[in-house]
Design a protein around this motif. Structure first.
Motif, PDB file in Angstrom:
ATOM      1  N   GLY A 374       8.582  25.990  47.119  1.00 13.40           N
ATOM      2  CA  GLY A 374       8.252  27.211  47.763  1.00 13.40           C
ATOM      3  C   GLY A 374       6.468  27.301  48.292  1.00 13.40           C
ATOM      4  O   GLY A 374       6.184  28.196  48.421  1.00 13.40           O
ATOM      5  N   LEU A 375       5.930  26.257  47.777  1.00 10.18           N
ATOM      6  CA  LEU A 375       4.613  26.099  47.578  1.00 10.18           C
ATOM      7  C   LEU A 375       3.976  26.071  49.340  1.00 10.18           C
ATOM      8  O   LEU A 375       2.634  27.017  49.279  1.00 10.18           O
ATOM      9  CB  LEU A 375       3.867  25.135  47.798  1.00 10.18           C
ATOM     10  N   GLY A 376       4.784  25.481  50.166  1.00  8.21           N
ATOM     11  CA  GLY A 376       4.804  25.692  51.598  1.00  8.21           C
ATOM     12  C   GLY A 376       3.359  24.731  52.179  1.00  8.21           C
ATOM     13  O   GLY A 376       3.242  23.968  51.199  1.00  8.21           O
ATOM     14  N   LEU A 377       3.182  24.182  53.378  1.00 11.89           N
ATOM     15  CA  LEU A 377       2.333  23.323  54.346  1.00 11.89           C
ATOM     16  C   LEU A 377       1.269  23.476  54.580  1.00 11.89           C
ATOM     17  O   LEU A 377       0.942  22.920  55.269  1.00 11.89           O
ATOM     18  CB  LEU A 377       3.272  21.998  54.871  1.00 11.89           C
ATOM     19  N   ALA A 378       0.911  24.300  53.966  1.00 10.57           N
ATOM     20  CA  ALA A 378      -0.229  25.287  54.684  1.00 10.57           C
ATOM     21  C   ALA A 378      -1.924  24.338  55.024  1.00 10.57           C
ATOM     22  O   ALA A 378      -1.812  23.603  53.459  1.00 10.57           O
ATOM     23  CB  ALA A 378      -0.815  26.503  54.740  1.00 10.57           C
ATOM     24  N   ALA A 379      -2.483  23.823  55.029  1.00  5.65           N
ATOM     25  CA  ALA A 379      -3.922  23.188  54.803  1.00  5.65           C
ATOM     26  C   ALA A 379      -4.370  23.353  53.504  1.00  5.65           C
ATOM     27  O   ALA A 379      -4.857  22.322  52.727  1.00  5.65           O
ATOM     28  CB  ALA A 379      -5.013  23.431  56.114  1.00  5.65           C
ATOM     29  N   ASP A 380      -4.129  24.850  52.768  1.00  6.28           N
ATOM     30  CA  ASP A 380      -5.191  24.917  51.939  1.00  6.28           C
ATOM     31  C   ASP A 380      -4.290  24.787  50.742  1.00  6.28           C
ATOM     32  O   ASP A 380      -4.751  24.550  49.407  1.00  6.28           O
ATOM     33  CB  ASP A 380      -6.162  26.428  51.799  1.00  6.28           C
ATOM     34  N   ARG A 381      -2.994  24.590  50.652  1.00  8.32           N
ATOM     35  CA  ARG A 381      -1.824  23.964  49.982  1.00  8.32           C
ATOM     36  C   ARG A 381      -2.189  22.777  48.488  1.00  8.32           C
ATOM     37  O   ARG A 381      -2.408  21.891  48.176  1.00  8.32           O
ATOM     38  CB  ARG A 381      -0.149  23.659  49.781  1.00  8.32           C
ATOM     39  N   GLU A 382      -2.676  21.441  50.047  1.00  2.62           N
ATOM     40  CA  GLU A 382      -2.793  20.333  49.821  1.00  2.62           C
ATOM     41  C   GLU A 382      -4.120  20.300  48.517  1.00  2.62           C
ATOM     42  O   GLU A 382      -4.713  19.623  47.309  1.00  2.62           O
ATOM     43  CB  GLU A 382      -3.279  19.355  51.229  1.00  2.62           C
ATOM     44  N   GLY A 383      -5.009  21.429  48.514  1.00  3.38           N
ATOM     45  CA  GLY A 383      -6.213  21.167  47.336  1.00  3.38           C
ATOM     46  C   GLY A 383      -5.791  21.825  46.430  1.00  3.38           C
ATOM     47  O   GLY A 383      -6.096  21.562  45.110  1.00  3.38           O
ATOM     48  N   LEU A 384      -4.861  22.765  46.379  1.00  2.00           N
ATOM     49  CA  LEU A 384      -4.084  22.380  44.782  1.00  2.00           C
ATOM     50  C   LEU A 384      -3.952  21.871  44.315  1.00  2.00           C
ATOM     51  O   LEU A 384      -3.544  21.557  43.092  1.00  2.00           O
ATOM     52  CB  LEU A 384      -2.720  24.276  45.009  1.00  2.00           C
ATOM     53  N   VAL A 385      -2.425  20.226  45.221  1.00  2.00           N
ATOM     54  CA  VAL A 385      -3.025  19.776  44.751  1.00  2.00           C
ATOM     55  C   VAL A 385      -3.774  19.419  43.733  1.00  2.00           C
ATOM     56  O   VAL A 385      -3.248  18.120  42.617  1.00  2.00           O
ATOM     57  CB  VAL A 385      -1.207  18.952  45.232  1.00  2.00           C
ATOM     58  N   LEU A 386      -4.467  18.634  44.610  1.00  2.00           N
ATOM     59  CA  LEU A 386      -5.591  18.217  44.860  1.00  2.00           C
ATOM     60  C   LEU A 386      -6.289  17.886  42.635  1.00  2.00           C
ATOM     61  O   LEU A 386      -6.700  17.535  41.998  1.00  2.00           O
ATOM     62  CB  LEU A 386      -6.406  17.122  44.903  1.00  2.00           C
ATOM     63  N   GLU A 387      -6.378  19.920  42.609  1.00  2.00           N
ATOM     64  CA  GLU A 387      -7.085  20.632  42.280  1.00  2.00           C
ATOM     65  C   GLU A 387      -6.537  20.391  40.673  1.00  2.00           C
ATOM     66  O   GLU A 387      -7.181  19.823  40.163  1.00  2.00           O
ATOM     67  CB  GLU A 387      -7.496  21.944  41.609  1.00  2.00           C
ATOM     68  N   VAL A 388      -4.652  20.341  39.876  1.00  2.00           N
ATOM     69  CA  VAL A 388      -3.684  20.085  39.451  1.00  2.00           C
ATOM     70  C   VAL A 388      -4.676  18.160  38.899  1.00  2.00           C
ATOM     71  O   VAL A 388      -4.719  18.103  37.296  1.00  2.00           O
ATOM     72  CB  VAL A 388      -2.898  20.913  39.352  1.00  2.00           C
ATOM     73  N   LEU A 389      -4.088  17.848  39.695  1.00  6.39           N
ATOM     74  CA  LEU A 389      -4.222  16.681  39.708  1.00  6.39           C
ATOM     75  C   LEU A 389      -5.491  15.847  38.685  1.00  6.39           C
ATOM     76  O   LEU A 389      -5.947  14.808  37.803  1.00  6.39           O
ATOM     77  CB  LEU A 389      -3.874  15.631  40.033  1.00  6.39           C
ATOM     78  N   GLN A 390      -6.313  16.729  39.254  1.00  7.74           N
ATOM     79  CA  GLN A 390      -7.574  16.354  39.000  1.00  7.74           C
ATOM     80  C   GLN A 390      -8.043  17.058  37.343  1.00  7.74           C
ATOM     81  O   GLN A 390      -8.874  16.399  36.416  1.00  7.74           O
ATOM     82  CB  GLN A 390      -9.566  16.879  40.035  1.00  7.74           C
ATOM     83  N   ALA A 391      -7.213  17.672  36.989  1.00  5.92           N
ATOM     84  CA  ALA A 391      -7.322  18.803  35.708  1.00  5.92           C
ATOM     85  C   ALA A 391      -6.937  17.566  34.821  1.00  5.92           C
ATOM     86  O   ALA A 391      -6.587  17.928  33.692  1.00  5.92           O
ATOM     87  CB  ALA A 391      -7.344  20.307  35.920  1.00  5.92           C
ATOM     88  N   ASN A 392      -5.641  17.369  35.139  1.00  6.78           N
ATOM     89  CA  ASN A 392      -5.273  16.111  34.618  1.00  6.78           C
ATOM     90  C   ASN A 392      -4.712  16.500  33.327  1.00  6.78           C
ATOM     91  O   ASN A 392      -4.493  16.409  31.785  1.00  6.78           O
ATOM     92  CB  ASN A 392      -6.422  14.692  33.593  1.00  6.78           C
ATOM     93  N   ARG A 393      -3.797  17.519  33.488  1.00  7.59           N
ATOM     94  CA  ARG A 393      -2.232  18.229  32.991  1.00  7.59           C
ATOM     95  C   ARG A 393      -0.947  17.059  33.267  1.00  7.59           C
ATOM     96  O   ARG A 393      -1.171  17.007  34.229  1.00  7.59           O
ATOM     97  CB  ARG A 393      -1.908  19.579  33.264  1.00  7.59           C
ATOM     98  N   ALA A 394      -0.698  17.970  32.218  1.00 10.95           N
ATOM     99  CA  ALA A 394       1.076  16.914  32.286  1.00 10.95           C
ATOM    100  C   ALA A 394       1.737  18.001  33.939  1.00 10.95           C
ATOM    101  O   ALA A 394       1.276  19.278  34.091  1.00 10.95           O
ATOM    102  CB  ALA A 394       2.104  17.674  31.184  1.00 10.95           C
ATOM    103  N   THR A 395       2.079  17.401  34.421  1.00 11.63           N
ATOM    104  CA  THR A 395       2.443  17.660  35.839  1.00 11.63           C
ATOM    105  C   THR A 395       3.766  16.909  36.829  1.00 11.63           C
ATOM    106  O   THR A 395       3.895  15.979  36.471  1.00 11.63           O
ATOM    107  CB  THR A 395       0.956  17.412  36.790  1.00 11.63           C
ATOM    108  N   VAL A 396       4.096  17.852  37.486  1.00 13.99           N
ATOM    109  CA  VAL A 396       5.670  17.889  37.920  1.00 13.99           C
ATOM    110  C   VAL A 396       5.133  17.688  39.608  1.00 13.99           C
ATOM    111  O   VAL A 396       4.831  19.099  39.802  1.00 13.99           O
ATOM    112  CB  VAL A 396       7.132  18.863  37.014  1.00 13.99           C
TER     113      VAL A 396
END
Length: 561
Positions: A374-396
């Motif tokens: 349910g995250l959505g496909l708005a332009a700012d959603r991609e930034g959330l994905v990249l932010e989490v991946l850069q934090a190097n946490r366990a991610t799904v």
């Protein structure tokens, strides 16, 4: 976990045992035939009744016409009849053994051969000649009667795991094999014959590596055998659990034929093997008795905006039920009220955009993150994905988190890391890995056909993380080649999982387990297995909200506390 084999791996195990002098090819063939006969009588014990003949004696020939003999009484004793279809390879050799063993039990047997006897492999030729001492062998082009099959058991020993091509030259013949293709409901004693169909290794026309049907005509029309019972040897094959395989195999059983995988073979081939999830080790999901909530992890699930919040709550509920110590939903301001009205044990934090997410992740106790439902496909959603991946946490990453990158998959692969799990369904997989999907969806004109196992392994290597490729034949692979299949087939068939939100709960299960410290592969395998068990525990009428609520009962059933 139970190991699944490809046809090549099975051949390698057999050849290694023969080369080591542990067994001969003839002994393996004899044991295979014995296994098939044993499986028939185990499945249908009513066929094992005394029919008035001692072992080794010929069965009495019926006086009636063939159309009247199936299951008839002769002299007050039951009469049984089998038709055995033998192919040109060692699978056909197994068929000759089955025919001989049933004949020795007093059955009336009719044997048909596809191919020339003088071209049979040596061991199959020996068993062909042994059968000739007891009965005839007819050319298979003479098989198929318009008035019925006139038998109690039809044994498909045509091709087995050795088939690597389409059945072009058998097209017309298969039109005469109505029962083998349509697999009618068994009715012993039916005047035309409604036999139990038994496949040796795998039904003819199915690729044993991929489970795909080989087409038999230029227009790729598919026409493969179907069985009520499939008897495999030593181990299940991949094709028993992938693609169309389960629909054609009926019930599958494995019979031991005295093979052992030597230590050297195992060491060399371990990473090339694919495993079947058959159970969980209790310690996998058991909580630390001396732990506290933070020692069991804190999962963060990111939500979409107003009107798109349900999927995140499903994932969060799944993460909490699977055992994460704490679960927080991070939601935009516009969605806070929707969540607040429905969340209790699950916490809620406002999170608008990548900057607020970055500040939230400064709390190191958030050790697993789920994005996509349910995250959505708005332009700012991609930034959330990249932010989490850069934090190097366990991610799904699931659903919208994957769709964001459908046109730029390489950009996603550059930032994925080994502590990630991505969970595409077929459509999402096609968008992320279009070349692999094209190979997977191509007609299986030659074999071994490209399988879902092959595709998922390649995808995991390319993405650099664990890939869980969803479906009834869910395949999970890691970049190092480790791979497993979580099958929802046979007695684990769970069609109720085809419901909205089911995948969101699965993403939550994986996230919760990773929050608890499971490595990505173990978390994905365990979550997928429990996902099916929850569906089976609830049964028909299941909706996604029911899945997390089955976890307590399922864990008790599995002796996990």
């Amino acid at each position: 976990m139970t190991e699944l084999l490809t046809a090549a791996q099975m051949r390698a195990i057999e050849q290694a045992a023969i080369a080591a002098g542990e067994v001969t090819g003839l002994e393996l063939m004899e044991r295979a035939g014995q296994g098939v006969v044993a499986a028939i009588f185990e499945e249908w014990p009513e066929l094992d009744a005394d029919i008035g003949c001692q072992a080794g004696e010929a069965a009495p020939r019926p006086q009636a016409s063939p159309g009247d003999i199936s299951g008839q009484k002769m002299g007050g004793e039951a009469f049984r009849r089998a038709v055995v279809l033998c192919g040109p390879g060692n699978n056909g050799g197994d068929g000759f053994v089955v025919a001989r063993l049933l004949k020795e039990r007093g059955w009336d047997i009719e044997v048909f051969l596809y191919g020339a006897p003088d071209k049979l492999p040596p061991d199959a030729k020996v068993n062909y000649e042994r059968w000739l001492e007891l009965g005839r062998v007819k050319d298979i082009t003479h098989y198929g009667r318009k008035d019925g099959w006139l038998c109690d058991v039809l044994v498909d020993a045509l091709f087995g795991t050795g088939l690597t091509r389409s059945l072009t030259d058998l097209g017309d013949l298969f039109w005469n094999m109505e029962d083998m293709v349509d697999c009618f409901e068994i009715e012993f004693g039916h005047k035309r014959g409604r036999p139990a169909i038994v496949a040796v290794d795998i039904p003819s026309g199915i690729c044993s590596d991929s489970g795909k049907e080989f087409p038999h005509e230029a227009d790729y029309f598919r026409f493969s055998a179907t069985a009520h019972l499939t008897v495999s040897f030593h181990r299940h094959k991949q094709g028993h659990f992938l693609a169309e395989g389960p629909d054609h195999c009926g019930k599958t059983v494995v019979k031991e034929i005295g093979l052992k995988e030597g230590k050297n073979w195992c060491k060399e081939n371990r990473k090339s093997l694919c495993s079947l999830a058959t159970r969980l080790h209790p310690s996998w999901a058991r909580k630390d008795r001396d732990g506290h909530k933070y020692s069991h992890g804190h999962a963060l699930v990111l939500s979409g905006g107003h009107g798109r919040t349900g999927a995140a709550r499903l994932a969060a509920r799944g993460a909490l039920r699977i055992g994460a110590g704490l679960v927080t939903v991070g939601a935009p301001r516009a969605a806070m009220m929707e969540h607040a009205c429905q969340l209790t044990a699950i916490m809620l934090r406002q999170m608008d955009g990548a900057d607020e997410l970055r500040r939230l992740l400064q709390d190191s106790r958030f050790n697993a993150v789920c994005l996509g439902p349910g995250l959505g496909l708005a332009a700012d959603r991609e930034g959330l994905v990249l932010e989490v991946l850069q934090a190097n946490r366990a991610t799904v990453l699931d659903a919208d988190a994957l769709t964001q990158f459908e046109d730029r998959a390489e950009a996603l692969f550059e930032v994925l890391h080994e502590n990630c799990v991505i969970t595409p369904h077929g459509g999402e997989f096609s968008r992320l890995f279009p070349d692999l999907a094209e190979k997977l969806n191509a007609p299986a004109t030659t074999g071994p056909a490209y399988s879902k196992v092959d595709a998922t392994r390649e995808a995991a290597k390319r993405a650099g993380c664990v890939v869980l490729f969803k479906g009834p034949d869910t395949v999970i692979a890691a970049p190092n080649g480790l791979c497993s299949v979580n099958s929802a087939h046979y007695d684990r068939s769970a069609p109720w999982l085809a419901t909205a939100g089911s995948g969101d709960v699965l993403a939550g299960f994986i996230t919760g387990l990773m929050a608890r410290g499971f490595d990505p592969m173990q978390a994905a395998e365990t979550a997928a297995y429990l996902h099916v068990e929850c569906a089976l525990n609830f049964g028909p009428g299941l909706i996604a909200e029911d899945l997390p609520e089955q976890i307590p009962a399922v864990l008790r059933k599995l002796d996990i506390f």
